[in-house]
Design an enzyme around this catalytic site. Structure first.
Site, PDB file in Angstrom:
ATOM      1  N   GLY A  46       0.823  -1.211   0.000  1.00  0.00           N
ATOM      2  CA  GLY A  46       0.000   0.000   0.000  1.00  0.00           C
ATOM      3  C   GLY A  46       0.847   1.246   0.000  1.00  0.00           C
ATOM      4  O   GLY A  46       2.051   1.188  -0.243  1.00  0.00           O
ATOM      5  N   ASN A  47       0.227   2.381   0.237  1.00  0.00           N
ATOM      6  CA  ASN A  47       0.972   3.639   0.285  1.00  0.00           C
ATOM      7  C   ASN A  47       0.370   4.549   1.348  1.00  0.00           C
ATOM      8  O   ASN A  47      -0.632   4.216   1.969  1.00  0.00           O
ATOM      9  CB  ASN A  47       0.997   4.311  -1.094  1.00  0.00           C
ATOM     10  N   ARG A  48       0.999   5.696   1.544  1.00  0.00           N
ATOM     11  CA  ARG A  48       0.652   6.548   2.682  1.00  0.00           C
ATOM     12  C   ARG A  48      -0.512   7.504   2.427  1.00  0.00           C
ATOM     13  O   ARG A  48      -0.807   8.336   3.260  1.00  0.00           O
ATOM     14  CB  ARG A  48       1.863   7.407   3.068  1.00  0.00           C
ATOM     15  N   SER A  49      -1.138   7.456   1.270  1.00  0.00           N
ATOM     16  CA  SER A  49      -2.174   8.451   0.978  1.00  0.00           C
ATOM     17  C   SER A  49      -3.357   8.343   1.952  1.00  0.00           C
ATOM     18  O   SER A  49      -3.867   7.249   2.209  1.00  0.00           O
ATOM     19  CB  SER A  49      -2.684   8.247  -0.452  1.00  0.00           C
TER      20      SER A  49
END
Ligand code: CTP
Length: 431
Positions: free
Chosen positions: A219-222
């Site tokens: 995943g990512n930090r958004s």
């Protein structure tokens, strides 16, 4: 700088006291002009004590000083916070039935209005038309924030934070060198506030997750905050909004249709379905994973306990996800509908700075507007304030907005979209 702070009669009048402090602490001379109704919420002594100046309440006091024209004529900046539906209506129609509206008619300096009212009043066609008229005339009207209103209800209509109004106000006034400050979240006069009314706009938000097994994902930090702010502002400007939301736990803004997705492929499917429903604008604010694990394992990946394999680790093979934005651009017909906005999360590196990478990405992706922001572990992701550069293929100049709230950045993005829609409608069909 001589500032007139107009206060009209809404419960948010108490927040104007904080705004007043920001102006006085920055060394500006502020004359507060409350309406009669405002004085029912916050009394004259508060304004006099905080401003350190007499408070101008009506056109009949100190008549020899002709206050009904002098205040406006001498001001370098007029800010009205909160601006109620009634104040917007009176200002739009040039009424001069109290000192504040007289001041608005005589002011030739920048004017900023910060509306606050219940959602129903803000979205009423009468208020929408008044705001449009004021913006056309060059008055800056902020979009209200969304959130808890006076009663138990929530929705767009809250007064933006005093710090935000303060930043937006200062940006309207050129400094000694004639430059405006970097903040540019105010609504330029030429951008029609009506431009989004009734149009179907699609916003993707959040960050995709690509599952490895039932418990793990890439995943990512958004956080989704910028996409949600875009959806909220578009809805408050009268658009029909579909929000394709990837893994965000933010509250859905009122009046917005949400489609929840997890992966890049699901996000693509949802965006294409929304596009097929007569979408006129698509904003790809989501952070979409460029790669996904080639295989999804139905059972949890276990570490090996076999003798000699205690240090072993699996290798995860990745495959490319589709570039959804580039695909949307490539699929358009000659009419170039829908208008497409991309986002670029950039860090500068040895091969170029944020702006040069963003310009390359605008060209590569072929979209109509690129919103570039600088990211890093502590910058932008999940934060409330952001600084972005807005780039368009039709001009080499980038418009820089911020540092400002994601709501104000959203307003600036929709202003650019409104301008692009306007340019398109002005081009003859064969031109
Ligand atoms: N985007 C997309 N599909 C992807 C990846 C990104 O539609 N598979 C969209 C994002 O929503 C955003 C824009 O493309 O609007 C920019 O994404 P970014 O990840 O910053 O750019 P990349 O294309 O991945 O370029 P690079 O990796 O070179 O930075």
């Amino acid at each position: 700088m001589r500032v007139v702070l107009g206060v009209s009669g809404g419960i948010a009048a108490y927040k104007a006291a904080l705004l007043l402090r920001l102006f006085t602490e920055a060394g500006h001379a502020v004359t507060v002009v409350p309406t009669d109704a405002a004085l029912r919420f916050v009394g004259e002594p508060t304004w006099a004590a905080l401003s350190g100046r007499p408070v101008a309440t009506d056109v009949w006091s100190a008549v020899h000083e002709v206050p009904h024209v002098r205040l406006g004529q001498e001001a370098d900046l007029v800010v009205v916070a909160p601006a109620t539906a009634d104040l917007l209506a009176r200002a739009a129609h040039g009424q001069a039935d109290d000192l504040l509206t007289n001041t608005l008619l005589t002011a030739r300096c920048p004017v900023l209005l910060a509306p606050a009212m219940h959602t129903e009043m803000w979205s009423h066609p009468a208020t929408t038309a008044n705001v449009a008229l004021l913006r056309e005339r060059g008055v800056s009207v902020l979009d209200p924030a969304a959130g808890r209103l006076t009663g138990a209800d929530t929705g767009p209509g809250r007064l933006p934070d005093p710090e935000e109004i303060f930043a937006a106000a200062l940006a309207l006034v050129p400094d000694a060198e004639g430059q405006h400050t970097a903040y540019d979240g105010g609504t330029p006069a030429e951008h029609g506030a009506q431009a989004l009314r009734g149009r179907h706009v699609v916003v993707s938000a959040g960050g995709t997750r690509e599952p490895l097994d039932p418990v793990r994902f890439l995943g990512n930090r958004s956080s989704g905050k910028q996409g949600y702010a875009l959806a909220q502002v578009a809805a408050s400007r009268g658009a029909r909004v579909t929000l394709v939301s990837a893994n965000s736990d933010l509250p859905v803004p009122p009046g917005v249709d949400v489609v929840e997705v997890e992966t890049a492929l699901e996000l693509q499917e949802a965006v294409l379905a929304a596009r097929a429903d007569a979408a006129e604008v698509i904003v790809m604010a989501a952070a979409v994973a460029d790669f996904r694990p080639r295989d999804y394992l139905d059972a949890k990946i276990k570490k090996s306990h076999a003798p000699g394999q205690e240090d072993s680790a699996p290798t995860i093979e990745l495959v490319r996800n589709p570039d959804i934005l580039a695909g949307l651009v490539a699929d358009r017909g000659a009419d170039q509908v829908p208008l497409i906005v991309g986002f670029a999360a950039e860090t500068g590196d040895e091969s170029g700075d944020v702006l040069s990478h963003a310009r390359d990405k605008l060209t590569r992706k072929g979209c109509d507007l690129l919103v570039a922001n600088e990211v890093g572990r502590d910058v932008t992701f999940g934060k409330d304030d952001t600084l972005v550069h807005l780039l368009r293929p039709d001009t080499d100049a980038a418009r820089t907005v911020g540092p400002a709230s994601k709501n104000l950045v959203a307003g600036a993005v929709w202003d650019e979209v409104a301008d692009l829609l306007h340019l398109r409608s002005a081009v003859p069909a064969d031109g």
